[in-house]
Structures are given as structure tokens and as C-alpha cells.
Design a protein around this motif. Structure first.
Motif, mmCIF file in Angstrom:
data_model
loop_
_atom_site.group_PDB
_atom_site.id
_atom_site.type_symbol
_atom_site.label_atom_id
_atom_site.label_comp_id
_atom_site.label_asym_id
_atom_site.label_seq_id
_atom_site.Cartn_x
_atom_site.Cartn_y
_atom_site.Cartn_z
ATOM 1 N N ILE A 17 17.134 -4.841 -13.802
ATOM 2 C CA ILE A 17 16.284 -4.148 -14.914
ATOM 3 C C ILE A 17 16.290 -2.706 -14.783
ATOM 4 O O ILE A 17 16.333 -2.061 -15.733
ATOM 5 C CB ILE A 17 14.837 -4.654 -14.713
ATOM 6 N N THR A 20 19.522 -1.350 -16.400
ATOM 7 C CA THR A 20 19.565 -1.208 -17.718
ATOM 8 C C THR A 20 18.850 -0.188 -18.261
ATOM 9 O O THR A 20 18.988 0.417 -19.239
ATOM 10 C CB THR A 20 18.970 -2.794 -18.142
ATOM 11 N N ARG A 21 17.677 0.062 -17.775
ATOM 12 C CA ARG A 21 16.691 1.150 -18.266
ATOM 13 C C ARG A 21 17.300 2.536 -17.847
ATOM 14 O O ARG A 21 17.297 3.452 -18.818
ATOM 15 C CB ARG A 21 15.507 1.253 -17.656
ATOM 16 N N ARG A 24 19.994 2.975 -20.403
ATOM 17 C CA ARG A 24 19.592 3.262 -21.888
ATOM 18 C C ARG A 24 18.973 4.615 -21.900
ATOM 19 O O ARG A 24 19.268 5.425 -23.062
ATOM 20 C CB ARG A 24 18.468 2.240 -22.305
ATOM 21 N N ALA A 25 18.593 5.244 -20.714
ATOM 22 C CA ALA A 25 17.983 6.416 -21.084
ATOM 23 C C ALA A 25 18.951 7.556 -21.052
ATOM 24 O O ALA A 25 18.965 8.457 -21.610
ATOM 25 C CB ALA A 25 16.826 6.807 -19.596
ATOM 26 N N ASP A 82 13.598 -6.905 -21.495
ATOM 27 C CA ASP A 82 14.433 -5.577 -21.481
ATOM 28 C C ASP A 82 15.896 -6.156 -22.276
ATOM 29 O O ASP A 82 17.039 -5.717 -22.189
ATOM 30 C CB ASP A 82 14.952 -5.308 -20.353
ATOM 31 N N GLN A 195 11.454 1.520 -12.761
ATOM 32 C CA GLN A 195 10.895 2.624 -13.475
ATOM 33 C C GLN A 195 10.910 2.265 -14.835
ATOM 34 O O GLN A 195 11.872 1.802 -15.309
ATOM 35 C CB GLN A 195 11.523 3.877 -13.064
ATOM 36 N N ALA A 196 10.115 2.860 -15.493
ATOM 37 C CA ALA A 196 10.251 2.682 -17.147
ATOM 38 C C ALA A 196 11.249 3.485 -17.722
ATOM 39 O O ALA A 196 11.607 4.281 -17.258
ATOM 40 C CB ALA A 196 8.527 3.330 -17.635
ATOM 41 N N GLU A 197 11.968 3.204 -18.689
ATOM 42 C CA GLU A 197 12.971 3.698 -19.467
ATOM 43 C C GLU A 197 12.546 5.198 -19.992
ATOM 44 O O GLU A 197 13.103 6.167 -19.596
ATOM 45 C CB GLU A 197 13.567 3.177 -20.722
ATOM 46 N N TYR A 201 14.205 8.760 -18.860
ATOM 47 C CA TYR A 201 14.493 9.650 -19.818
ATOM 48 C C TYR A 201 13.746 11.128 -19.403
ATOM 49 O O TYR A 201 14.534 12.164 -19.702
ATOM 50 C CB TYR A 201 14.440 9.187 -21.132
#
Length: 217
Positions: A17, A20-21, A24-25, A82, A195-197, A201
Motif C-alpha cells: 500500500i 502504491t501511494r 502515485r505521489a 487503493d 502514509q497517505a498519498e 506528495y
């Protein structure tokens, strides 16, 4: 240029996960013209695990008892948010030293991001035994990693490349890494756990802004 480091293991759902985040960031920033380089650092959540394949669910049931089904359902739900598919009914428990070895070789050819994603998907979705040499070589070929220059024994635990990997695993343990995932963006603080995307970012965007400011001075 923004540099990001991530400590991960390719049989760790939290790492999947988090990876992946992170990517994407990074791709959001890349879409705006800022190069982002991601370096993957190895961690073994089960360093004593054998390369011999076993179905994962019985292993988890022995370790967690009646909580195994609840935990895997929770992880499956979290990953699905996700866009990731986890198939614990197919997943194979195995050691990850050799997969980490392939990631290190791929990094030398600029292919690590693709190889890490492919290993995650092979393990969590397709039920592949990702420590098996034929699987590793298939992943390498699919992701454009050329293993030929290293010789036929490059994926063996006794290769010179394997000794380098052991050194890196030891170095990270010596520096206090006790789990995965772990992130560090540029010279920012160490971020432990998923961590959150948006958090990743923002850390990258701030690092890019600092880098641009330093360049113009």
C-alpha cells in the motif's frame, strides 16, 4: 530532482500500500516536470523464512490463531481502497532475500519501480512463489532487466551481489530499522508506517521547491 527512499518488503501488505501511494505521489510530481528518483531499501519481515513455498493462510493461522481471518479481511479491504487486489487464498509464504536481490539488480538498470510492483502483484494477487528462480527470471524479463551480464548464478544466495545485499540489510538494522514501510523524502524527517498519498506528495513538492530555490541562489 527529488529523491525519495523507501524501506520495504515485498511480502508486506503495508509496504504494498505504501509503495502504491508513493509512486502515485511521485507520478503526480513527474507529470508537472519534476524528476523523482525512488530508492528502495530492503527489509525482511521474516528473515528466518525458508525459500521453500508454503500456502500463506495456514502459516498465518499458526501464528495468529483465530485472528488470521479477521486480519486478512481487514488488509484486503484496506488494499482494495487503493485499487489493489489481495488473494490470501492463493498467496505463498516464502523468504524474500532473493526477491530483494532482484530489486537491487534492477535498480542498477533503472528498473526497480517496475520490478517491485511486479513482485508485489505476483505475490499478493497471482499466488506466485516469488523466491523461485524461474519466477524471478520471468519478472526480470517482463520488466526489462538484463541478468545476462551478471552470470548464471547471480540470483543465488552465494553470489557477490548477495553479499552486498547482506551488507545493506545489516546496515539498515544497525541504523535502527525494525519494520516496514519507512519513508524519507530528500533530507526531510523519517516517516514510519503507511502514509497517505497526500502526505507523500506534499513532502515531495516541498523538497522540489527547496531544490528549485537553492538552484536559483
Amino acid at each position: 530532482m527529488v529523491r525519495a527512499d523507501m524501506v520495504l518488503d515485498v511480502i508486506c501488505v503495508h509496504s504494498y500500500i505504501g509503495y502504491t501511494r508513493l509512486v502515485r505521489a511521485a507520478n503526480r510530481l513527474r507529470a508537472h516536470g519534476t524528476p523523482v528518483t525512488i530508492t528502495f531499501r530492503p527489509y525482511e519481515i521474516a528473515p528466518a523464512a525458508s525459500d521453500s513455498p508454503q500456502l500463506l493462510m495456514p502459516v498465518l493461522e499458526r501464528a495468529l490463531g483465530p485472528y488470521a481471518a479477521t486480519q486478512t479481511e481487514l488488509f484486503t479491504w484496506q488494499a482494495a481502497r487503493d485499487g489493489l487486489e489481495l488473494r490470501y487464498d492463493l498467496a505463498v509464504a516464502t523468504g524474500t532475500f532473493r526477491p530483494h536481490l532482484l530489486v537491487a539488480l534492477a535498480a542498477g538498470q533503472g528498473r526497480a519501480e517496475a520490478v517491485v510492483e511486479r513482485l508485489f502483484r505476483a505475490h499478493f494477487t497471482e499466488g506466485e512463489h516469488i523466491a523461485a528462480e524461474d519466477v524471478l527470471r520471468d519478472v526480470a524479463e517482463e520488466c526489462g532487466v538484463d541478468l545476462a551480464p551478471y552470470g548464471p548464478g547471480v540470483l543465488a544466495r552465494t553470489s557477490p551481489e548477495a553479499e552486498e545485499l547482506r551488507g545493506e540489510l545489516h546496515r539498515l538494522r544497525h541504523h535502527g530499522v525494525t519494520g516496514a514501510p519507512v519513508f524519507r523524502i530528500a533530507d526531510g524527517p523519517v516517516l514510519l508506517g503507511v502514509q497517505a498519498e497526500g502526505v507523500l506528495y506534499e513532502a515531495m513538492a516541498q523538497a522540489a521547491a527547496r531544490s528549485a530555490g537553492a538552484t536559483t541562489l
